[in-house]
Design an enzyme around this catalytic site. Structure first.
Site, short mmCIF file in Angstrom:
data_model
loop_
_atom_site.label_atom_id
_atom_site.label_comp_id
_atom_site.label_asym_id
_atom_site.label_seq_id
_atom_site.Cartn_x
_atom_site.Cartn_y
_atom_site.Cartn_z
N ARG A 163 0.82 -1.24 0.00
CA ARG A 163 0.00 0.00 0.00
C ARG A 163 0.84 1.27 0.00
NH1 ARG A 163 -2.86 -3.28 3.42
NH2 ARG A 163 -4.76 -4.08 2.46
N LYS A 218 3.98 11.85 -10.86
CA LYS A 218 3.11 10.99 -11.66
C LYS A 218 3.85 9.70 -12.01
CE LYS A 218 1.45 13.95 -14.93
NZ LYS A 218 0.55 14.18 -16.08
N GLU A 265 11.71 18.75 -24.35
CA GLU A 265 11.03 19.08 -23.08
C GLU A 265 11.69 20.27 -22.39
OE1 GLU A 265 8.21 18.19 -21.97
OE2 GLU A 265 7.72 16.19 -22.69
N LYS A 284 9.41 23.30 -13.12
CA LYS A 284 8.35 22.30 -13.02
C LYS A 284 7.88 22.18 -11.56
CE LYS A 284 6.64 17.79 -14.22
NZ LYS A 284 6.76 16.52 -14.90
N GLU A 343 -3.06 17.53 -10.50
CA GLU A 343 -3.42 17.91 -11.87
C GLU A 343 -4.88 18.32 -11.99
OE1 GLU A 343 -2.50 14.89 -14.78
OE2 GLU A 343 -1.43 16.35 -15.98
N ARG A 360 -1.66 22.75 -13.77
CA ARG A 360 -0.63 21.95 -14.42
C ARG A 360 -0.81 21.87 -15.94
NH1 ARG A 360 1.85 16.22 -12.38
NH2 ARG A 360 2.27 16.81 -10.25
N ASN A 368 1.29 20.95 -20.58
CA ASN A 368 0.89 20.24 -21.81
C ASN A 368 1.19 21.02 -23.07
OD1 ASN A 368 -0.05 17.77 -20.90
ND2 ASN A 368 -1.98 18.67 -20.24
N HIS A 406 1.79 19.28 -26.32
CA HIS A 406 1.52 17.86 -26.13
C HIS A 406 0.30 17.32 -26.87
CE1 HIS A 406 4.80 17.96 -23.35
NE2 HIS A 406 4.68 16.68 -23.10
N HIS A 452 1.19 14.09 -28.93
CA HIS A 452 0.63 12.74 -28.76
C HIS A 452 0.08 12.23 -30.09
CE1 HIS A 452 0.14 13.70 -24.24
NE2 HIS A 452 1.27 13.06 -24.46
N HIS A 485 9.58 11.27 -28.09
CA HIS A 485 8.56 12.11 -27.47
C HIS A 485 8.91 13.61 -27.50
CE1 HIS A 485 5.43 13.39 -24.74
NE2 HIS A 485 6.35 13.90 -23.92
N1 LIG Z 1 5.83 10.78 -15.00
C1 LIG Z 1 5.96 11.86 -15.72
O1 LIG Z 1 5.63 12.97 -15.30
C2 LIG Z 1 6.53 11.73 -17.10
C3 LIG Z 1 6.88 12.89 -17.82
C4 LIG Z 1 7.46 12.73 -19.08
C5 LIG Z 1 7.67 11.46 -19.59
N2 LIG Z 1 7.31 10.37 -18.88
C6 LIG Z 1 7.53 9.01 -19.40
O2 LIG Z 1 8.93 8.84 -19.62
C7 LIG Z 1 9.11 7.87 -20.64
C8 LIG Z 1 10.18 8.35 -21.58
O3 LIG Z 1 11.37 8.50 -20.86
P1 LIG Z 1 12.79 8.60 -21.57
O4 LIG Z 1 12.72 9.56 -22.69
O5 LIG Z 1 13.75 8.83 -20.48
O6 LIG Z 1 12.95 7.20 -22.26
P2 LIG Z 1 13.18 5.70 -21.73
O7 LIG Z 1 12.98 5.63 -20.29
O8 LIG Z 1 12.35 4.87 -22.61
O9 LIG Z 1 14.72 5.46 -22.04
C9 LIG Z 1 15.18 5.56 -23.35
C10 LIG Z 1 16.38 4.67 -23.64
O10 LIG Z 1 17.55 5.29 -23.14
C11 LIG Z 1 18.39 4.31 -22.54
N3 LIG Z 1 19.16 5.02 -21.53
C12 LIG Z 1 18.73 5.51 -20.37
N4 LIG Z 1 19.71 6.19 -19.76
C13 LIG Z 1 20.79 6.11 -20.55
C14 LIG Z 1 22.12 6.62 -20.47
N5 LIG Z 1 22.51 7.38 -19.46
N6 LIG Z 1 22.99 6.34 -21.47
C15 LIG Z 1 22.58 5.60 -22.53
N7 LIG Z 1 21.35 5.10 -22.67
C16 LIG Z 1 20.46 5.36 -21.69
C17 LIG Z 1 17.45 3.28 -22.01
O11 LIG Z 1 18.08 2.01 -21.93
C18 LIG Z 1 16.32 3.28 -23.04
O12 LIG Z 1 16.61 2.36 -24.06
C19 LIG Z 1 7.76 7.67 -21.29
O13 LIG Z 1 7.25 6.42 -20.90
C20 LIG Z 1 6.90 8.80 -20.74
O14 LIG Z 1 5.54 8.43 -20.64
C21 LIG Z 1 6.76 10.48 -17.65
#
Ligand SMILES: NC(=O)c1ccc[n+]([C@@H]2O[C@H](COP(=O)([O-])OP(=O)(O)OC[C@H]3O[C@@H](n4cnc5c(N)ncnc54)[C@H](O)[C@@H]3O)[C@@H](O)[C@H]2O)c1
Length: 363
Positions: A115, A137, A179, A221, A231, A235, A239, A242, A246, A259
């Site tokens: 939990r 999030k 971003e 942020k 949210e 917040r 977006n 976005h 998307h 992204h």
């Molecule tokens: N929670 C939130 O507020 C929020 C906000 C924005 C995005 N997200 C989420 O984040 C995700 C995208 O995150 P991301 O862009 O970090 O991509 P990711 O987590 O998919 O990682 C991308 C790739 O980079 C590699 N990688 C990671 N660190 C590395 C490093 N230091 N050196 C070399 N390779 C490395 C990983 O192995 C992976 O293959 C999405 O799922 C999105 O929905 C969440």
């Protein structure tokens, strides 16, 4: 210039610190503080950076699939079962060591197991450092859509180490820059000015420049999310770009357009929408924003995505019509009007969206 670790406090019901800069991960053992811990990471981050776990290198690890493949109920269940098998109690802690996908998955496992237990985010991509690891999030994906099953569960602290970014592939770095550009436009001031200077200067950026930019983006942020933890309204500014992004990611079958790159193109489209609606943008802001995106190597519209074949406008419009934020059949856009001047809830119809998309194909 040597960069020092900077600390940004994220306020809210459960405040936490984000430590940004080279060597931030050295604080991991102290943050865990002798509690039973499970480290969650993917094979690539393990190969490249496992030694940075320091004393935590001896802790149990769960290796999850890379990228979006980690954000499934199956992986989430495995993670919770692993916590149980290790006998983690309420005082146990999960350590997310990876990009936004690993942070989202680990945060949700921490929200659910027993939990709710503590977790520490160690974001290793630029996108995760400036965005995904701040704001509380967490989520996994459903077949029906991305991030549809999740929880608000902020980490106990965030360790955003600049040194791990050195190994980031260029496409991942570019995604983070999208971003970062979004944050800079929302925040204006020092962040926008510094990003413009850095974009015009030589690459790669030195650690001091990168650390300052990440810290400023985190602080920006933090201010927004502290005012709207769950949210409920304010917040929405986050977006920016976005709604279009998307749709672009969907039309490009997720994966072809990172992204943050889609967000940059989405900001360009939101600017085009503002112009077409005759909204009064600050003089020179449209040109200034497009120049910033291009200087960062990002697209400022659909044409600059250089996709062959180009994205189908019907698919883009259909995706925007499924957007969660639609009201009474109209799509709600967030549009930038000037530095630190973003308007939310701009409602437009399908015909208008088609005009904006058509106009954006031409450079
Ligand atoms: N929670 C939130 O507020 C929020 C906000 C924005 C995005 N997200 C989420 O984040 C995700 C995208 O995150 P991301 O862009 O970090 O991509 P990711 O987590 O998919 O990682 C991308 C790739 O980079 C590699 N990688 C990671 N660190 C590395 C490093 N230091 N050196 C070399 N390779 C490395 C990983 O192995 C992976 O293959 C999405 O799922 C999105 O929905 C969440």
């Amino acid at each position: 210039l040597a960069a020092a670790v900077q600390t940004v406090r994220v306020g809210g019901a459960r405040a936490y610190d984000v430590h940004v800069g080279p060597g931030a991960l050295e604080q991991l053992a102290r943050a865990v503080g002798g509690r039973a811990a499970l480290v969650v990471l993917d094979a690539e981050v393990e190969r490249l950076h496992a030694e940075r776990l320091g004393a935590l290198a001896a802790a149990p690890r769960s290796t999850v699939p890379r990228g979006e493949a980690a954000k499934t109920f199956a992986t989430l269940e495995e993670l919770c079962e692993r916590c149980a098998a290790l006998g983690l109690g309420r005082d146990g802690v999960l350590v997310a060591f990876g990009g936004g996908a690993v942070c989202d998955l680990t945060g949700l496992a921490a929200a659910l197991f027993a939990r709710g237990i503590d977790w520490i985010a160690c974001p290793t991509t630029l996108l995760a450092q400036v965005d995904a690891s701040v704001g509380g999030k967490t989520a996994v994906n459903l077949r029906a859509g991305k991030n549809l099953a999740g929880a608000f569960h902020p980490p106990g602290c965030v360790l955003a180490d600049a040194e791990v970014l050195a190994t980031l592939p260029s496409a991942e770095r570019l995604s983070g820059l999208g971003e970062l550009a979004k944050s800079a436009l929302i925040e204006g001031g020092e962040l926008l000015e510094r990003l413009e200077q850095a974009a015009a200067g030589p690459r790669p950026w030195d650690e001091a420049t990168e650390t300052r930019l990440v810290a400023l983006a985190v602080a920006a942020k933090a201010r927004v999310v502290a005012a709207d933890e769950r949210e409920a309204g304010p917040r929405e500014v986050l977006n920016l770009g976005h709604t279009f992004a998307h749709a672009i990611e969907h039309a490009a079958d997720y994966g072809r357009v990172p992204h943050g790159v889609a967000v940059a193109a989405g900001i360009g489209l939101a600017l085009a929408a503002a112009e077409r609606l005759g909204l009064a943008c600050k003089p020179g802001f449209v040109e200034r924003t497009r120049a910033l995106l291009r200087a960062l190597g990002l697209p400022a519209g659909l044409g600059e995505l250089d996709l062959v074949p180009p994205l189908d406008p019907d698919v883009l419009v259909a995706a925007m019509q499924r957007d969660k934020k639609r009201r009474a059949g109209r799509t709600r856009l967030v549009v930038p009007l000037g530095p630190a001047d973003v308007r939310c809830g701009v409602e437009v119809d399908e015909a208008f969206l088609r005009e904006v998309l058509a106009g954006s194909r031409i450079r």
